[in-house]
Every structure is written in structure tokens, then in C-alpha cells.
Design an enzyme around this catalytic site. Structure first.
Site, PDB file in Angstrom:
ATOM      1  N   THR A 183       0.570  -0.933   0.033  1.00  0.00           N
ATOM      2  CA  THR A 183       0.349  -0.072   0.380  1.00  0.00           C
ATOM      3  C   THR A 183       0.817   1.083   0.010  1.00  0.00           C
ATOM      4  O   THR A 183       0.631   2.158  -0.524  1.00  0.00           O
ATOM      5  CB  THR A 183      -1.364  -0.173   1.369  1.00  0.00           C
ATOM      6  OG1 THR A 183      -1.516  -1.359   1.425  1.00  0.00           O
ATOM      7  CG2 THR A 183      -1.896   1.573   2.061  1.00  0.00           C
ATOM      8  N   SER A 196      -1.842   8.094  -1.375  1.00  0.00           N
ATOM      9  CA  SER A 196      -2.584   9.502  -1.947  1.00  0.00           C
ATOM     10  C   SER A 196      -1.135  10.519  -1.409  1.00  0.00           C
ATOM     11  O   SER A 196      -0.876  11.731  -2.108  1.00  0.00           O
ATOM     12  CB  SER A 196      -3.855  10.817  -1.202  1.00  0.00           C
ATOM     13  OG  SER A 196      -4.492   9.908  -1.979  1.00  0.00           O
ATOM     14  N   ILE A 247      -0.661  12.133   0.825  1.00  0.00           N
ATOM     15  CA  ILE A 247      -0.812  13.410   1.673  1.00  0.00           C
ATOM     16  C   ILE A 247       0.006  13.415   3.140  1.00  0.00           C
ATOM     17  O   ILE A 247      -0.513  12.457   3.987  1.00  0.00           O
ATOM     18  CB  ILE A 247      -2.401  13.590   1.548  1.00  0.00           C
ATOM     19  CG1 ILE A 247      -2.978  13.516   0.277  1.00  0.00           C
ATOM     20  CG2 ILE A 247      -2.397  14.738   2.358  1.00  0.00           C
ATOM     21  CD1 ILE A 247      -2.408  14.622  -0.521  1.00  0.00           C
ATOM     22  N   CYS A 283      12.379  11.733 -20.216  1.00  0.00           N
ATOM     23  CA  CYS A 283      11.478  12.833 -19.328  1.00  0.00           C
ATOM     24  C   CYS A 283      11.874  13.524 -17.917  1.00  0.00           C
ATOM     25  O   CYS A 283      11.528  14.318 -18.075  1.00  0.00           O
ATOM     26  CB  CYS A 283      10.025  11.521 -18.967  1.00  0.00           C
ATOM     27  SG  CYS A 283       9.649  10.849 -21.316  1.00  0.00           S
ATOM     28  N   HIS A 301      -1.522  14.630   6.171  1.00  0.00           N
ATOM     29  CA  HIS A 301      -2.572  15.223   7.133  1.00  0.00           C
ATOM     30  C   HIS A 301      -2.078  16.296   8.208  1.00  0.00           C
ATOM     31  O   HIS A 301      -0.997  15.106   8.768  1.00  0.00           O
ATOM     32  CB  HIS A 301      -3.355  14.138   7.218  1.00  0.00           C
ATOM     33  CG  HIS A 301      -3.846  13.527   6.037  1.00  0.00           C
ATOM     34  ND1 HIS A 301      -5.252  13.457   5.144  1.00  0.00           N
ATOM     35  CD2 HIS A 301      -3.083  11.669   5.656  1.00  0.00           C
ATOM     36  CE1 HIS A 301      -5.305  12.836   4.443  1.00  0.00           C
ATOM     37  NE2 HIS A 301      -4.842  12.199   4.341  1.00  0.00           N
TER      38      HIS A 301
HETATM   39  C1  FAD Z   1      -6.144   4.689  -1.605  1.00  0.00           C
HETATM   40  C2  FAD Z   1      -5.120   4.966  -0.272  1.00  0.00           C
HETATM   41  C3  FAD Z   1      -5.258   6.359  -0.248  1.00  0.00           C
HETATM   42  C4  FAD Z   1      -4.230   7.394   0.830  1.00  0.00           C
HETATM   43  N1  FAD Z   1      -3.729   8.156   1.072  1.00  0.00           N
HETATM   44  C5  FAD Z   1      -3.351   7.767   1.850  1.00  0.00           C
HETATM   45  C6  FAD Z   1      -2.791   9.812   2.695  1.00  0.00           C
HETATM   46  O1  FAD Z   1      -2.722  10.021   1.624  1.00  0.00           O
HETATM   47  N2  FAD Z   1      -1.816   9.811   3.673  1.00  0.00           N
HETATM   48  C7  FAD Z   1      -1.410   9.212   4.300  1.00  0.00           C
HETATM   49  O2  FAD Z   1      -1.398   9.326   5.369  1.00  0.00           O
HETATM   50  N3  FAD Z   1      -2.063   7.340   4.389  1.00  0.00           N
HETATM   51  C8  FAD Z   1      -2.642   7.440   3.687  1.00  0.00           C
HETATM   52  N4  FAD Z   1      -2.907   6.563   2.748  1.00  0.00           N
HETATM   53  C9  FAD Z   1      -1.943   4.824   4.108  1.00  0.00           C
HETATM   54  C10 FAD Z   1      -1.535   4.733   3.995  1.00  0.00           C
HETATM   55  O3  FAD Z   1      -1.049   4.192   2.581  1.00  0.00           O
HETATM   56  C11 FAD Z   1      -0.728   3.211   4.656  1.00  0.00           C
HETATM   57  O4  FAD Z   1      -1.685   4.004   6.324  1.00  0.00           O
HETATM   58  C12 FAD Z   1       0.830   3.069   4.671  1.00  0.00           C
HETATM   59  O5  FAD Z   1       0.884   2.424   3.451  1.00  0.00           O
HETATM   60  C13 FAD Z   1       0.445   1.362   5.360  1.00  0.00           C
HETATM   61  O6  FAD Z   1       1.899   0.958   5.018  1.00  0.00           O
HETATM   62  P1  FAD Z   1       1.940   0.025   6.053  1.00  0.00           P
HETATM   63  O7  FAD Z   1       3.989  -0.917   6.015  1.00  0.00           O
HETATM   64  O8  FAD Z   1       1.373  -0.826   7.137  1.00  0.00           O
HETATM   65  O9  FAD Z   1       1.374  -1.496   4.360  1.00  0.00           O
HETATM   66  P2  FAD Z   1       2.117  -2.201   3.158  1.00  0.00           P
HETATM   67  O10 FAD Z   1       3.284  -0.640   2.683  1.00  0.00           O
HETATM   68  O11 FAD Z   1       1.464  -2.421   2.287  1.00  0.00           O
HETATM   69  O12 FAD Z   1       3.272  -2.622   3.866  1.00  0.00           O
HETATM   70  C14 FAD Z   1       3.029  -3.561   4.215  1.00  0.00           C
HETATM   71  C15 FAD Z   1       4.043  -4.497   3.745  1.00  0.00           C
HETATM   72  O13 FAD Z   1       3.898  -6.052   4.243  1.00  0.00           O
HETATM   73  C16 FAD Z   1       4.720  -7.424   3.431  1.00  0.00           C
HETATM   74  N5  FAD Z   1       3.681  -8.307   3.547  1.00  0.00           N
HETATM   75  C17 FAD Z   1       2.384  -8.941   3.806  1.00  0.00           C
HETATM   76  N6  FAD Z   1       2.457 -10.204   4.012  1.00  0.00           N
HETATM   77  C18 FAD Z   1       3.707 -10.626   4.098  1.00  0.00           C
HETATM   78  C19 FAD Z   1       3.961 -11.628   4.710  1.00  0.00           C
HETATM   79  N7  FAD Z   1       3.048 -12.628   3.953  1.00  0.00           N
HETATM   80  N8  FAD Z   1       4.876 -11.803   4.373  1.00  0.00           N
HETATM   81  C20 FAD Z   1       6.144 -10.998   4.424  1.00  0.00           C
HETATM   82  N9  FAD Z   1       5.628 -10.093   3.862  1.00  0.00           N
HETATM   83  C21 FAD Z   1       4.585  -9.430   4.113  1.00  0.00           C
HETATM   84  C22 FAD Z   1       3.646  -6.366   2.082  1.00  0.00           C
HETATM   85  O14 FAD Z   1       4.234  -7.512   0.663  1.00  0.00           O
HETATM   86  C23 FAD Z   1       4.125  -5.130   2.471  1.00  0.00           C
HETATM   87  O15 FAD Z   1       5.076  -4.749   1.546  1.00  0.00           O
HETATM   88  C24 FAD Z   1      -3.588   5.419   1.539  1.00  0.00           C
HETATM   89  C25 FAD Z   1      -4.228   4.075   1.072  1.00  0.00           C
HETATM   90  C26 FAD Z   1      -5.042   4.223   0.669  1.00  0.00           C
HETATM   91  C27 FAD Z   1      -5.100   3.109  -0.232  1.00  0.00           C
END
Ligand code: FAD
Ligand code: FAD
Lengths: 479, 450
Positions: A40, A45, A47, A401, A49
Site C-alpha cells: 500500500t 495519495s 498526503i 522525460c 494530513h
Molecule cells: C487509496 C489510499 C489512499 C491513501 N492516502 C493516504 C494519504 O494521503 N496519507 C496517508 O497518510 N496515508 C494514506 N493512505 C494510507 C497509507 O498508504 C497506508 O497507511 C500505509 O502505506 C500503510 O503502510 P504499511 O507499511 O502498514 O503497509 P504496506 O505498505 O502495505 O506494507 C505491508 C508490507 O507487508 C508485506 N507483507 C504482507 N504479507 C506478508 C507476508 N506474509 N510475509 C512477508 N511480508 C508480507 C507486504 O508485501 C508489504 O510490503 C492511503 C491508502 C490508500 C489505499
């Protein structure tokens, strides 16, 4: 036996790793993909926030405001692009004013500084391309935008330099509670750890539920986006939201730190937690709804579209902490928006819990700063020529680009946790992110990757796994 | 800072032909700057034949055609630098370029010829939904991989877009051992030359589906298949017409866009229809002494016309240099770092000043009634050669129609043609003598009539 194993190398896993790397401990990050920032964290986005959205008192509210505060300093220490461009929440009817006021009040209660409610004239003066239908807006000067790849990669790289071990292409399959700590079974063998940090994004419920009886349930909510050419990048300067109203949550319009214009996202619940496909409906919604807040968006200048998955937990808040019935298992779960904005604070909090739990001691040789990939475009002519004299690769443009040189691509490949794929190079240097979307540079970048990594062209991938780019040589199947 | 009379940006067929003709018009000091490792431009990857029928009256391959001009340029001792990227050009004609050996360097030109060619439109421009796996290539990228590097991008191919590159790649992939399942085209007519449909699709039994588009791409890591659907008159997919094609590769041939970052940066005024500069009869932009030709001006289908057009640009640039009108001596010091040196307002201002600058009233060329654009956009009779070819494209297919040219309100040309198609560039010749007969002439209108 590791002291800590972190599952997931998104912004959360990387932020926790970065914080924990300050201490004397044996730490490992397990990531199923070939690189950091493949979940994710790469499709959102971006942002930072201000912090008026979340319910006062929630973790989302607290960590968002704290994360926003930390981001600026962090961006300097770790050298990634961040800009406080400010944000506006538009309100279109007088009857909605109480809701706008409520948002303002909530912001104040959450500790957001400098907010103001602006009338129509003030809004249009600030952002002439906002629709004339605007009635008023909440202005938050502390709102910002960040390069999510830059942030994620910087955190991970710095953690790596400070001794954290990253294992890519390693998928955690099962977790078992042992007498001391946990045993993680992966497709690359077994890892043992005293503490586990669960930062697995949309899959965090799965791992939590393997060790805890207090079940979590994460659903994936897809959001589709369109990204526009840099020529459209100045269409608005601030991030433009709309007040949730009769028409739902609305579509945001924002510049990116690299000067493109980003519009989106939609919100659709999906079954498939890998379902990052855009849909015709979604893209159409983005394009029409964006026009409700900002006029004359040059939608002909879309250069790419993409989708990301929000990890929505049923309880509607971030879940950060040691699972009650699983000591040493620390969740960073349900990290949907504002996860990017909050990640420095999430790292701080989760690492704090682990540190307390394990009684970790600070290192005295912690390296606090990191230098990102040098962008020669920021140098003056003399400096640039000195650089090229020293390393002629900086005189060779590969991506026309985004004007990325061979020198930058080589740096992206050779540095710690370096790029191994086309997308890896792209997220680190922007080669292929411009208006031709890698049509020009991909064969050239593939050659550099093959040469630098000692790989055959047939093994070069777009993004690891089976995403091979060429499958054979001419006429090899013709007898 | 080095000085040259004429600096040519791009060493493709346009740049080469412009250089040769400028030299033949008596200019000694000419420099071609080319970012690739050899001269010849996009022709180097066009290894099929069919080039040069007009110019050399024989069928050459792309590299052979290019070679003829490269040989001429070398015989005429025209200076060129390879692996050299032009980063920007100031309105004062200071060219900023870069390569490995010389680093970043500046060149003062008296005249500049823009000959940067064009690039392919990416998938995003069409908003094709679905996943974003490996195996989606623009046709030109695939062409480079196959024809220059010898690599096969895939085995089972669907092609979207029936532009010439798409058609030619359908044949090429087939010859190299891939299975091309179908070529889909959004419009109800092909975007490519008739002869390419026959020689590249029909001859190999590859189906062409008009009024079809890709509505979904399947495959998370590598393309596994695409879904096509028929579209209605508004180009919207018709539910129920979806058809799935298993494949590992999707090639996109969905249009070319002139590569005008540099032109915009200098303040050249663009024609939104062509995405190329607006030029006068001399192929000169709104900036005096800055000329454009080839695909950077408007996308051509035949390289012969590129060469012809570029030769005119070369002659005109030579004439400009010889007239001594260039203000190179009072050039300001350039700002290297400023990326977008000229903002929009100043650009528009400059455009206005510029049209007002000439003492003579320009004749405006107006494209309407089915004609999408013309090159040039304006004519100054005083600068016109005896004969001027006005090139244009139509917006859709017209059968048994006339192309009509009006001098103000009087129709002076009315020429019948069996078929006008968007894929084929048209031309109308105007003579100086003809125009001089209308001393009060203000506008020349081009339209298609029944
Ligand atoms: C449409 C959208 C808009 C958003 N806009 C914003 C914004 O504007 N501002 C903001 O602050 N936040 C925003 N967010 C939220 C933000 O993107 C997420 O909260 C954040 O990226 C989450 O990070 P994470 O590390 O928890 O998850 P992820 O980036 O998903 O990382 C999880 C990782 O775990 C790994 N993983 C999963 N299962 C396993 C496994 N079994 N074994 C080993 N590895 C595994 C995955 O491959 C992945 O790399 C948005 C999210 C979305 C979907
Ligand atoms: C796939 C394909 C098939 C074709 N088939 C046929 C055919 O069968 N018959 C036919 O007659 N015609 C054909 N054509 C058309 C013909 O090849 C083109 O019209 C012609 O090559 C255009 O010439 P050009 O010089 O304008 O552009 P290009 O050939 O694109 O040359 C532009 C040059 O400028 C250089 N350049 C650009 N920017 C910079 C910069 N900033 N600094 C330095 N250098 C720069 C580029 O590297 C390039 O070498 C085909 C074209 C394509 C793409």
C-alpha cells in the site's frame, strides 16, 4: 535467534526498523516482495494530513498530528522530498457550514495548528482553479505532501546501514508461539525471534489471528487514481479535499512533490488483497468527481493510473501495541490513511513498546542521517561538470522525460538495499515515471541493471517474481 | 561558449536533411546534436522496407534510407555530436547540451532547427483499466528491443492501435516467431496506411478489429490476458461484447506526440491540434530564427515528406542567417538552472510582440470542415518560395469528396479524391504567383466538401 523480526517493509515496517536500529539488538525485516515499498505504501495519495480528520482521542488523531510534526525534520535527516503545501477542505453549501466548523473544532482539539476558515473570495484568491461553487473552506497550513517511495526507502536504507537485516522475497506463512518468543515459518526457512512486529499491511489480521484469540478483521478498500503530466502540476498548489457530503467523500486533487497532479481515490471494498487493478468505473469516477472541486482539470494529460488498498480494520482505528494474549507480539495493524502521515510516530510508538519490553540499550554508533541519490539537476553548472568529470555516467541521460542520468541509476542499484528491478529503479530515481512512462528508457535501464547486477537480460524483471520483461531472442522458437 | 550559425537539435531524417540543405545553401558553420549513439533517428529501428519511394524511387529499409543522408552529411563535412542531449534552449538561442565527455556546455546559435521527432503515447493516456504487470509495451519500445537488441518481449501478442508502428510490429513479431492474436482499433477506421494493413495483417491472417478497445488487463506479475470489447459511436465499450484473449504481451500503438519540451521551454507557441509549433511559410516558429521540421512539427507517415520538409527548413534557416537579422551579439547570459525559463505570460506576450514585429501582414491559414490542421499556419508572401506545399490531415474518413481551398471567400482549388483518411497526410500546392494575384488576401481556408 533474532531479537526482533518485523513482518513487512512498507512505511510502517520500515519506520519501526528505523527506530529500533537505534538500539543494540539483532533485527530482521521479512518482506514477501523483492523490494521495500511494494504494498500500500507505493499506491496512495501521499498526503501528510494536518490531523483534523480523525476522531479526537483516537490513535489515528494522535499519531497523525505527531507524525506530521516529525516529518519535516525526518525529511531533512534522511533526505527525502517533503513539502508543506497546505490543504483546503471545500464546503459548497451554507447548510454544510456546521460540518466545516466541526472539522475545525476537531482539528483544534487534536492539536492541529494554524487552521483558518476561509470564505469564497479568500479560497479563490488562494486557488483560482477551485470551482466557483465553493462556499467556504477549511485551510490547514500544516498539511503536506511527501514522496512515499522516498520516505519508505529512506527509512529502510537508514535502518539497513544501522545493522537491520532485510530479507526480501521471503513470505511469512505461519507463526507459532514458542517457549521463548516466536517461530516464523517462511518460504525461505524458519526465523525465530523474541519479539515480532506485525506490519503486514492488509495481511496484518492474518498474522495477529495466528497468535491471538482477540481476532482482528481487515478488509481491503481499493482506491483508484489518475496521475497527470507535470504540465498540469501547477493547476492547484495546495491539496484540495471536499467536505464529505451528500455525494460521498469526494475526490482529492493535489500536486505531488515531483510536480505532477494527482486525482483520486475511489473507495471500493474488494475480496482480493492483491487486487490492485484499476477499473473503468473507478477511473471514470475519479475523472468526473475531481471536476466538482477543481475546474478545467486537463484530463487529457493523464499519463498513468493506479490503485492501492486501504487496510481497513473493523474497529476503525490504528491498532498499535502488544497483543493482550500474545506477549512480545506487537501489532501495527489497520494502518489505513493517515498511515503515511503517521508513520514516523507509529515507528516511535511501536519501537518504544519493543524497547521497553526487551530493555534495549541505545547504540553509540547510530548513524542518524542519510544522503539520498544525488540529483544533478540541483547543481550549478560548475558543480555538475566536476561531477561528470569525476563520473561520466552523470553526463548520460537515460530517462529523457525526468532527465535521469546513468549515474543516478547506478547509485540506485549500488547503494544499500539497492534496486534490483525496473520498478525499483523507478521508485528511487523516477526513471520511467514521466510522460512516456518508460517507453524510452526501459530498454536502456534494463541494460544497466543487467550490467550492474551481473544478470542476464532474461532475468531482469519489472517488479520481481515472474514479471520478466523479455522472454527470448528473435526466432528462437522458429525452426 | 562556442558559436555556430545553425544548431540542429536531433540527428534523425529531419535533422540530417535540414543540415544537408543548409550546407548546400552556403552555410559552413552547422552543428547537429543527437542524443543517441548514432545518426538516423527512429529509422534505425525501422528495419522493414518501404522507405524512400518518393525521394529515391526505390524501396529502402529505414537504416538504408537514413544512411543515404548520413553519407551526404559526412561528405559535406557537417559537424555532429552523438550521445549528446540538448537540455534546453533559451529564447536567445543559447543551447544547453550535455554528454559524458564535455559535460554540460553552452552553444550560441544564430539559427536553431528543432528536429527532435516524437514519442509514443503511453497506456495511461487511454485510461485502460486493469493490472499493471510486465509485458505491456509501446510498439516502438518493442520494436527497439526486437530490431536493435534481438530480444523477444513475448510470445503471444495482442496489439491495441492500428497505427503504422502497431501494424509493422504485428508482422515483425510474427516473423520472429510470436503469435499475434489480434489487432484492435478504437476508431471505425485504421490509423495506419492501407498498404501496411495489407502487407502486415492480411498477408499473415491477423484479424483487425475496428471499433474495439481493451477494457481489462489480467495478470499480476506478467500479462496473462486482455479483454477486448466493441465500442459505440462515443467510443464507450458496449456491455456484452467482451472477448477474452489469453496472451503474455500487449503492445500499444496509440499515437505519437511531438517531443516539444525544449520548444515550450524557449517560448515557442504550439498548435494544440498537432502538439507541434505553429510555423509560417518558412517553417519558422514565433521566435525569429527558430525553425521546426519533421515529426516534432507534426507527425508524418512517410519519411520522404519529412526529408522534403526538413530541406525547406534548412534552406530557410540558411537564408535567415545570411540576412544577418539574428541578434546573437546582444544575447543575454542564459540561466542554466531555471528549468522552465519562460513562464506562460511572458510567452504569450512574446508571441504577440512577435506577430506585431513584422511589417508585413500575414495571411492566416484556417483548417475547418473536416481538415484538422495545416502546416504552415501563416504565410508571408515576401518570404514565400515559388511553390509552397501546405500539408494537412483530415479528422475522419471521407469518400469521393473534394478538398477545397478558399482565398478569403473565393474558392480557388477544388480537387476530388476517392478517399481521405486520417492516417494519410494530404498536401495542396500553392504558388506565389497565385497568391500575389490577391493583394488583399487575409485568410486561406481549407475544408473537405462533398
Ligand atoms: C487509496 C489510499 C489512499 C491513501 N492516502 C493516504 C494519504 O494521503 N496519507 C496517508 O497518510 N496515508 C494514506 N493512505 C494510507 C497509507 O498508504 C497506508 O497507511 C500505509 O502505506 C500503510 O503502510 P504499511 O507499511 O502498514 O503497509 P504496506 O505498505 O502495505 O506494507 C505491508 C508490507 O507487508 C508485506 N507483507 C504482507 N504479507 C506478508 C507476508 N506474509 N510475509 C512477508 N511480508 C508480507 C507486504 O508485501 C508489504 O510490503 C492511503 C491508502 C490508500 C489505499
Ligand atoms: C515504427 C515506425 C515505422 C515507420 N515506418 C515508415 C515507413 O514504412 N515508411 C516511411 O516512409 N516512414 C515510416 N516512418 C516514419 C519516419 O520514420 C518518421 O517520419 C521519421 O523518422 C521522422 O523523422 P524525424 O527526424 O522527424 O524524427 P526522428 O527519426 O524521431 O528523429 C529525431 C531525433 O532527434 C533526437 N533527439 C530528440 N530530442 C533530442 C534532444 N533533446 N537532444 C538531442 N537529440 C534529440 C532523437 O534521438 C532522434 O534521433 C515510420 C516511423 C516509425 C516510428
Amino acid at each position: 535467534m533474532y531479537d526482533v523480526v518485523i513482518i513487512g517493509a512498507g512505511v510502517c515496517g520500515a519506520a519501526v526498523a528505523h527506530e529500533l536500529s537505534r538500539y543494540q539488538a539483532k533485527i530482521c525485516v521479512l518482506e514477501k516482495e523483492e523490494d521495500v515499498c511494494c504494498g500500500t505504501s507505493k499506491a496512495n495519495s501521499a498526503i501528510v494530513h494536518a490531523g483534523y480528520d480523525a476522531v479526537t482521542g483516537s490513535l489515528k488523531a494522535k499519531l497523525n498530528v505527531r507524525g506530521n510534526e516529525l516529518m519535516e525534520e525526518l525529511s531533512k535527516e534522511l533526505d527525502f522530498p517533503f513539502e508543506r503545501n497546505g490543504s483546503l477542505v471545500l464546503c459548497f453549501n451554507e447548510s454544510d457550514m456546521p460540518n466545516l466548523q466541526a472539522l475545525y473544532d476537531r482539528g483544534v482539539a487534536n492539536g492541529v495548528k494554524g487552521m483558518k476558515i476561509l470564505n469564497k473570495e479568500e479560497v479563490l484568491q488562494m486557488e483560482p482553479n477551485v470551482t466557483e461553487d465553493v462556499y467556504a473552506a477549511l485551510y490547514a497550513p500544516t498539511g503536506g505532501i511527501v514522496c512515499p517511495f522516498g520516505l519508505n526507502i529512506a527509512l529502510a536504507e537508514n535502518a539497513c546501514v544501522n545493522g537491520v537485516d532485510f530479507q526480501f522475497d521471503t513470505e511469512v506463512i505461519q507463526i507459532r508461539k514458542m517457549e521463548e518468543g516466536y517461530e516464523l515459518q517462511t518460504d525461505k526457512g524458519v526465523f525465530c525471534a523474541k519479539c515480532v512486529v506485525n506490519a503486514a499491511g492488509v495481511y496484518a489480521d492474518k498474522f495477529h489471528n495466528m497468535v491471538s484469540e482477540k481476532k482482528l478483521s481487515i478488509t481491503a478498500r481499493r482506491g483508484d487514481y489518475c496521475l497527470l503530466d507535470k504540465e498540469a502540476g501547477n493547476h492547484v498548489r495546495r491539496t484540495i479535499f471536499t467536505l464529505p457530503g451528500k455525494l460521498g467523500k469526494g475526490i482529492l486533487v493535489t500536486p505531488t512533490v515531483h510536480g505532477n497532479l494527482l486525482i483520486g481515490p475511489t473507495a471500493v471494498e474488494v475480496e482480493d488483497k492483491e487486487g490492485v487493478n484499476t477499473t473503468a468505473d473507478g477511473l471514470a469516477q475519479v475523472l468526473t468527481k475531481a471536476g466538482m472541486s477543481v475546474k478545467n482539470i486537463p484530463t487529457r494529460q493523464v499519463i498513468t493510473s493506479f490503485a492501492g488498498l486501504r487496510a481497513h480494520e473493523a474497529g476503525d482505528d490504528f491498532i498499535i501495541g502488544e497483543a493482550e494474549d500474545a506477549p512480545g507480539f506487537v501489532d501495527c495493524a489497520g494502518i489505513e490513511s493517515p498511515g503515511i502521515a503517521s508513520c514516523p510516530a507509529i515507528g516511535e510508538m511501536a519501537a518504544g513498546i519493543v524497547k521497553e519490553k526487551m530493555g534495549l540499550i541505545a547504540k553509540d554508533d547510530f548513524i542518524a542521517t542519510r544522503k539520498g541519490i544525488l540529483n544533478p539537476g540541483t547543481l550549478c553548472m560548475e558543480e555538475r561538470n566536476d561531477l561528470i568529470k569525476e563520473n561520466p555516467a552523470y553526463g548520460n541521460i537515460i530517462c529523457r522525460c525526468e532527465m535521469v542520468t546513468e549515474g543516478e541509476i547506478i547509485d540506485a542499484i549500488r547503494r544499500p538495499l539497492g534496486a534490483k528491478s525496473l520498478d525499483g529503479v523507478k521508485r528511487r530515481t523516477r526513471a520511467g515515471m514521466g510522460r512516456c512512462q518508460s517507453g524510452f528508457c526501459s530498454p536502456r535501464t534494463m541494460e544497466i541493471l543487467a550490467r550492474e547486477c551481473g544478470m542476464s537480460m532474461f532475468d531482469i524483471t519489472k517488479s520481481g517474481g515472474n514479471s520478466k520483461l523479455v522472454v527470448g531472442t528473435n526466432k528462437d522458437t522458429v525452426s | 561558449m562556442k558559436n555556430y550559425d545553425i544548431v540542429i537539435i536531433g540527428g534523425g531524417p529531419a535533422g540530417l536533411a535540414a543540415a544537408v540543405s543548409a550546407r548546400q545553401s552556403g552555410i559552413d558553420s552547422i552543428l547537429i546534436l543527437e542524443r543517441d549513439k548514432e545518426l538516423g533517428g527512429i529509422l534505425n529501428q525501422c528495419i522493414h522496407n518501404g522507405f524512400g519511394l518518393h525521394t529515391f524511387k526505390e524501396e529502402l529499409t529505414g537504416p538504408e534510407y537514413a544512411q543515404r543522408f548520413i553519407v551526404q552529411a559526412k561528405e559535406l563535412d557537417i559537424e555532429y555530436r552523438l550521445n549528446t542531449m540538448v537540455l534546453e534552449v533559451g529564447a536567445d538561442k543559447v543551447v544547453t547540451a550535455m554528454n559524458r565527455e564535455d559535460g554540460l556546455f553552452l552553444i550560441q546559435a544564430k539559427a536553431v532547427i528543432l528536429a527532435m521527432g516524437c514519442r509514443e503515447r503511453p497506456r495511461g493516456a487511454l485510461n485502460i483499466p486493469g493490472y499493471r504487470p510486465a509485458g505491456i509495451y509501446s510498439a516502438g519500445t518493442a520494436q527497439r528491443l526486437v530490431n536493435m537488441d534481438g530480444y523477444m518481449p513475448g510470445r503471444e501478442v495482442v496489439i491495441l492501435g492500428s497505427g503504422d508502428i502497431g501494424l509493422i510490429m504485428a508482422r515483425r513479431m510474427t516473423l520472429e516467431g510470436a503469435k499475434v492474436k489480434v489487432v484492435a482499433e478504437l476508431m471505425p477506421y485504421s490509423g495506419g496506411l492501407k498498404r501496411n494493413i495489407v502487407q502486415c495483417l492480411d498477408d499473415y491472417g491477423i484479424p483487425l478489429k475496428l471499433s474495439h478497445t481493451v477494457v481489462d488487463i489480467k495478470g499480476k506479475e506478467r500479462v496473462e490476458g486482455v479483454t477486448l470489447a466493441q465500442v459505440d459511436e462515443k467510443n464507450k465499450p458496449i456491455p456484452g461484447t467482451e472477448e477474452y484473449y489469453a496472451c503474455d504481451t500487449l503492445l500499444l500503438s496509440v499515437g505519437l506526440i511531438p517531443e516539444n519540451e525544449i520548444s515550450r521551454g524557449m517560448g515557442v507557441v504550439m498548435n494544440p491540434v498537432t502538439s507541434g509549433p505553429r510555423v509560417n511559410e518558412s517553417l519558422e516558429t514565433n521566435l525569429e530564427g527558430v525553425f521546426a521540421c519533421g515529426n516534432v512539427l507534426h507527425v508524418h507517415d512517410l519519411v520522404d515528406f519529412v526529408s522534403e520538409e526538413a530541406a525547406a527548413a534548412g534552406r530557410n534557416a540558411a537564408a535567415y542567417v545570411k540576412s544577418g537579422k539574428d541578434g546573437a551579439s546582444d544575447a543575454k547570459t542564459p540561466v542554466v538552472a531555471a528549468k522552465n525559463a519562460v513562464d506562460k505570460d511572458t510567452r504569450e506576450e512574446m508571441a504577440q510582440q512577435d506577430t506585431g514585429a513584422g511589417s508585413e501582414q500575414e495571411i492566416e491559414l484556417v483548417a475547418t470542415g473536416g481538415v484538422r490542421y495545416t502546416v504552415p499556419c501563416t504565410i508571408r508572401t515576401s518570404h514565400m518560395e515559388d511553390e509552397l506545399k501546405v500539408r494537412f490531415r483530415v479528422g475522419s474518413v471521407y469518400q469521393n469528396c473534394f478538398v477545397s481551398v478558399y482565398f478569403d471567400d473565393e474558392r480557388v482549388i477544388h480537387r476530388k479524391k476517392m478517399v481521405f483518411a486520417p492516417a494519410e497526410m494530404e498536401e495542396v500546392k500553392l504558388t506565389k504567383e497565385q497568391i500575389l494575384r490577391y493583394p488583399e488576401l487575409r485568410r486561406i481556408t481549407f475544408r473537405i466538401e462533398e
